[in-house]
Structures are given as structure tokens and as C-alpha cells.
Design an enzyme around this catalytic site. Sequence first.
Site, PDB file in Angstrom:
ATOM      1  N   LYS A 120       8.163  18.455  11.781  1.00 15.30           N
ATOM      2  CA  LYS A 120       7.143  18.436  10.816  1.00 15.30           C
ATOM      3  C   LYS A 120       6.017  19.083  11.251  1.00 15.30           C
ATOM      4  CE  LYS A 120       5.310  14.846   9.026  1.00 15.30           C
ATOM      5  NZ  LYS A 120       4.980  13.665   7.992  1.00 15.30           N
TER       6      LYS A 120
ATOM      7  N   ASP B 138     -10.237  -2.169  -4.013  1.00 11.89           N
ATOM      8  CA  ASP B 138     -10.809  -0.797  -3.765  1.00 11.89           C
ATOM      9  C   ASP B 138     -12.361  -0.859  -3.658  1.00 11.89           C
ATOM     10  OD1 ASP B 138      -9.163   2.207  -3.334  1.00 11.89           O
ATOM     11  OD2 ASP B 138     -11.125   2.168  -3.842  1.00 11.89           O
TER      12      ASP B 138
ATOM     13  N   ALA C 259      -4.779   3.603  10.104  1.00 10.15           N
ATOM     14  CA  ALA C 259      -5.317   4.341  11.152  1.00 10.15           C
ATOM     15  C   ALA C 259      -4.112   4.959  11.842  1.00 10.15           C
ATOM     16  CB  ALA C 259      -5.313   3.000  12.327  1.00 10.15           C
TER      17      ALA C 259
ATOM     18  N   LYS D  53     -10.143   5.077  14.771  1.00 12.03           N
ATOM     19  CA  LYS D  53      -9.652   4.508  13.475  1.00 12.03           C
ATOM     20  C   LYS D  53      -9.128   2.827  13.754  1.00 12.03           C
ATOM     21  CE  LYS D  53      -9.002   8.667  10.477  1.00 12.03           C
ATOM     22  NZ  LYS D  53      -8.128   8.884   9.575  1.00 12.03           N
TER      23      LYS D  53
ATOM     24  N   SER E 284       1.784   1.096  11.984  1.00 14.41           N
ATOM     25  CA  SER E 284       2.553   2.196  11.582  1.00 14.41           C
ATOM     26  C   SER E 284       1.933   3.424  11.847  1.00 14.41           C
ATOM     27  CB  SER E 284       3.107   2.316   9.988  1.00 14.41           C
ATOM     28  OG  SER E 284       3.215   3.400   9.416  1.00 14.41           O
TER      29      SER E 284
END
Lengths: 389, 389
Positions: free
Chosen positions: A126, A218, A281, A286, A359
Site C-alpha cells: 500500500k 466532537d 494516534a 500523537k 490501532s
Amino acid sequence: MYLSVDCIVFKVFCLLIFKMPIFAGHRTKCIWFLIPFSSFGQSLFLLDSRKRLKGVLMDVLWLTEEDVSAHLTMDDAISAVEKAFLDHGRGQTQMPPKSYLYFSKPEGDLRTMPAFLEGQDLAGVKIVNVHPKNPEIGLPTVMALLVLNSPKTGAPIAVMGATFLTSMRTGAAGAVAARYLARPESKVVGLVGAGVQARTQLLGLSRIFEIERVIVADRSIESAKAFAEYAKTFLDCEYQTTAGAKDACDCDILVTTTPARAPVVVKEWVKPGTHINAIGADAKGKQELESALTGSAVVVVDDMAQAVHSGEVNVPISQGVLRPEEIYAQIGEILVGKKPGRTGGANGIGGEEVTIFDSTGLGIQDVATGTVVYRRAMDAGKGIHLGFL
Amino acid sequence: MYLSVDCIVFKVFCLLIFKMPIFAGHRTKCIWFLIPFSSFGQSLFLLDSRKRLKGVLMDVLWLTEEDVSAHLTMDDAISAVEKAFLDHGRGQTQMPPKSYLYFSKPEGDLRTMPAFLEGQDLAGVKIVNVHPKNPEIGLPTVMALLVLNSPKTGAPIAVMGATFLTSMRTGAAGAVAARYLARPESKVVGLVGAGVQARTQLLGLSRIFEIERVIVADRSIESAKAFAEYAKTFLDCEYQTTAGAKDACDCDILVTTTPARAPVVVKEWVKPGTHINAIGADAKGKQELESALTGSAVVVVDDMAQAVHSGEVNVPISQGVLRPEEIYAQIGEILVGKKPGRTGGANGIGGEEVTIFDSTGLGIQDVATGTVVYRRAMDAGKGIHLGFL
């Protein structure tokens, strides 16, 4: 090569038709009859003019984002990602570290992710960019291309737009992780961040759990509301929108999908027994969860090397709040049974413990999911077959 | 996206034609007139049915091996590779190490080579396999695909078959190296190995030097003869064929392009002042030149990290016959003037010294050369434009 074979087949077809007694003396009718079968006719009648022919030497299938979207369901993605994690847990995968090219005018990067699933004999690469200023010129920040290669011959077999696929395989990873780490009776999902990633995360969870309520947080309440409206199209349940991340923590499964560089969720907000999918992250520095939260929870990563380098755990580790050896497992180890998941009992993760799935996104997820898309598209006769050699 | 635009344009064209007075009452003629303009007609009449449309958002140009061959000259390749080496010498390139996937059934590997030329703002990724058993099933051992990406947006802009391109950029690298390292009056070229790589090596040298004689050595004398026959099509000079590598060493420029794992050229065969392009070694343990030869010559590499890992110097270094710090230069350093090349005088490499260029093949060569092909194909209206987003 494809075109010439196609051409010969069509010519033979034309000749046969011209010879049919029914058309004797009716040349004009004959032509009208033939047109719909030609690519000319197909484009004229707005039919799908994409072409396909199996078994041509060195034929590469091109699939656009649209093709991929049409042939990828979340159930397929979950099944593909689960198998990929299983292979990873068995040590039957090859995944060299992501390579980065860094651009400065404007800022951006290009990541190359090769992967090989030995057990399933699937390989590919990818190539995905992150250009934060792209939206200013009307382009997506992230665009991905996936090349699938045959491990048997090394030849490329398909090239596809993989931006939607990336989002789907990430949603699938969250779903698989939650299946093994969240309490089975989980009913309330909290979302911190209401962007594209949140959509596929919720879609994934909705295939595993009986969700009764979703709390969408949000910073932009409008975004939260827009998300809820959209989510109703695939998940019929109660939605609550908020601008405060704290409100979203009143849940069984919490999903964070922000680009935060400073924690947006603090430890004291999180209830015992919560499972957290930490998705956002993806680079050094991050972090979405307070280090104290990560340091005290049961942490499961997708891949140890990637997570330590650029996942949610990278900041707590650099701060010394978490040591790499304190990470409970790679998700694949739980899938293959090397480590127990959440059982609520004495053997596994207890019902009161907070679990975090970090993840980072693995090349094996892309290759496994892309292969499903490739097979479905081949079966449906979709995509453009391109000559390669 | 392309297809629908094409379709609309063609429909408008059809409607206009149908309305033309000349066709009034001649519907049949009208159809016959239209067919050649349709893709149906193009495939029927074996015309080039490739399509193109500029300015479509996220349009990716697909170029087959045939397209690439048609739009790549050795002069272009030499110029592109020279500029790439210059950038490398200036430190204006990014080239993460090649990533490898290893296959075992059958044996093979897949190499991923991302590269960014900062000065020229060119980026891309080459994906290339090596499957030694492919010829048994009628496929090439090596097949390469090159993806070019825009550094500005990260988007893929072209995907092309890059097997021929790989051979051309390697020939170009040999030519550029010889321009700076061989004696300018070099007239005799010796080739050890008479395969595809030798062709482009000789083609490259023929663009720089006035070659009067070529000595072709191959274990198979038939291969050597076939090579000479082929080479006459692009280089008119005297050819000598032999089965012995020693004979080929009676030359000014020696080129080795074998897959040897043990030396095929020994030190005592090589005359003072010879320049050697060592092309074959591309993996740990591979070696074409006796270690004593490499250890005593002026060695120039394309990239220090790659060469030490998998180039001609890897074996002498592992044996302790050559220390990495004894390597004279990276070719780019000579091009930018940081280190002198062969001047025959006191400042640079003397006329009697043996020079060796260790070519491992760099991603920047592929991206630079591929970009030339892309631009030439765009200007010529060749290739297939594919919708991406």
C-alpha cells in the site's frame, strides 16, 4: 493484450451473426443487433463499458475507489482482518517497517507498506500519503493506492484506490479488537471525534454488538450532529451529540479518532470495564488518551514495533509511564489463544478492567481486505483489465 | 470519471453527425461512418484504442511496458540518471532502504523502493520482484511496476510497467559512471555476461564513447554470438565473441552483468587504467570480481548504504579485504565536484589506476527516468487515463 483477444472474440461473434439465416438480406438490422454487444454500444447505452477477461497473461485489474466501495462490505472486512490478525498471531506474516518520504512544500508524507500473509499466500504494497493542506485545493488529505502481487510469480495482479478500504479495514480492526476485549453485553458506544474514521469504527462495532445508544462527541457540535444523521442510515438506535469528550465516556466502548497531539480523554472520566479503541494516534508525538489512563489499563496493540514507534503508546512510553514489556499482547496473540481476552472471570481480563486497543494500521489488513475486493470484483466482472507485459 | 465524459462527448458527436444534411435519409451510411470513431470500431479495426483526457481530477496514467519502451531513449535515461546522481551528491534525495518480502513456494522476493528527488520535486515507489523460476512458466524472472506520486498532493499520477525502464536506467548509470571514471579515449569494451542487462550497458556506453571494438564473453558462446548480432543493430563496430571472461578483460571498459556468487574476473587479468562497471551483484553474498581486485582498485558506489549491504563490495567488506572507509566516493559526489573523477593528472584518479563502479540500482534512478517517460507519453497522448477518485 487484452484488447486484441477481446477484438478477435468480438470479430468471430460478428461473423457468426452475419452468417445467421435470420439476418440474410437484412444487413442494417444486423448492424443494429450487433451494436449493443460492442463497447461502442455499451458506452452509447450507458451500460458498464468496463472489460474483463480471465486468464490473460499479465493482466492487471484496475479498481477505482468507486469499484472498491461497491465490492467491500464491513462483514467482509471484519472477516479478512480477523484472519490477518490470526496469521500475525501465528507469526505467519512479513511486514517490513513502513517507509516514509517527507515533503515540505507543502508539508506531507508518503508511506509505503509492503506485506505478505504467508498462510494465505497474499502479498502487496500500500502506498498512502498524508497531506494536511490538500483540502484547501479540494483534495482529500489521505489518498491510498494498493498494489496486490502474486507471491507465486511476483507479478502485480491488481491496483486499486484504497482510501475507503483503509478506513474500512481500520473499522474492522476496531470491531475485531472489541469482540475480544469489550464486555460482550456492551450496548453504549462513545465516540470522540466524528470524522470519516468514526463512521467505519461505528459501522464495524454495529456488526458485533447490539448497540442501543451512541454518544457522539466532537469539538464542533455541528459535526457531531451531522455524524449522527449519517449514522442513522446504517444503525438505528438512540444518538446523543455533545461537544464534550467527557460525556462520551459514559459508555461501554469508547472510540477515539481525533488527530490530537495532546490527550482528549482523561483517566478519571473512564468507567471500570470500558474498552477503548484508540485509533487516532499514527505518528510519533500523537496521543489521545492521558498517559495515566494508558499506563493503568490493559493495553493491546496491533503490532508491537509499529505501536511503540507511532501508536497511542508512543508518548506514555517516551515519558516512562508505560514500559513496552507492560503491553499485554498483540491482538493476534489473543486471537490465536496465546493470551486470554476479556472473559470477566479469573483466567482473562476482568470485568472491571479498562482495556485499550492501540490501532496503528497494518499492511496485512490492507492486503487481506484488498484481496477480498479483488475477488468480488473479478466475480462481478468489474474493473478495467490492463495489459502489463 | 473519464469513461462518462468520453461517452457524453461521443454521444454529442453522434448527434451532430446524425443531423448533418449529407446523411439525411442515409441512416445506414451514417452508422458505418460513425463506427470507426467508436471504441467498438477502434478495436474492430485494430486501431489504438487507448484513451486520454487531460485535467480530470485524480487521473492516473497507465503505461504498459510497450508504452514505456516507445517513449524512453537511452539519451533521456542518461540525462535523467545524471541529474538524479547530482541530486544525490548534493544530499537532496530521500531513499529509505529497500524493503524485502521473501517468498518460498516458489522462491522469490518482492522489493519496494520509495524515492524522492527534492530538488526536482519528483517522488514515487518502484515495486519489483525476483522469481528465478518464473521462466519455467513462461514469465520473466524480474517484473517491475513504478508508481509516480505528486510530492505536492501525494496523489498517484502514473503507474507503469518498469522492467525495461529498470534495465535502461541501469545502463544509463553505467554510462554516467564511465563518463567520469573511464579514460576519455576508451575504445574497447569488454562484456562479461551477455544477457538483457549487457544490452543496455553497451547501449549506454555507446552514447558516451567512440567504441571501435566489443569483446563479448559468455559461458554460452551461442549467447555471446546472439548478443553480438543484436548489438550490431544499434552499434556498428567490430565484435569478438568468446566463452572466456579473461579475453574480455583486454579492454578499456569492462562490464560485468552476471548473477555470479563467486568471482568471474580475477585481478591479474585486468590491465592498468581499466574502468569496470560491476552491475551483477545485487544481494548479500553476490560477487563478480575477485576481492583482491576490488580491494586494490579505486571503488565508487552509487549509494554507500545499499552497496555495503548488497553491492559488489559486500563480499570484500565481509572478508575484511576492503573497509567501507576505503571506498573512494559515491558517484554523486564526483558529479557535484566534491571528489575528482579520472583526470589522468595529479588531482584526480591517475591514468594507470583501475576504477570500479559498483551499481546496486537506486530508486531515484527509477523515479527520474519514469518521470521522463511519463512526460513524453503525456505529450504524445499515449497511455490509458484511469479514474482514481
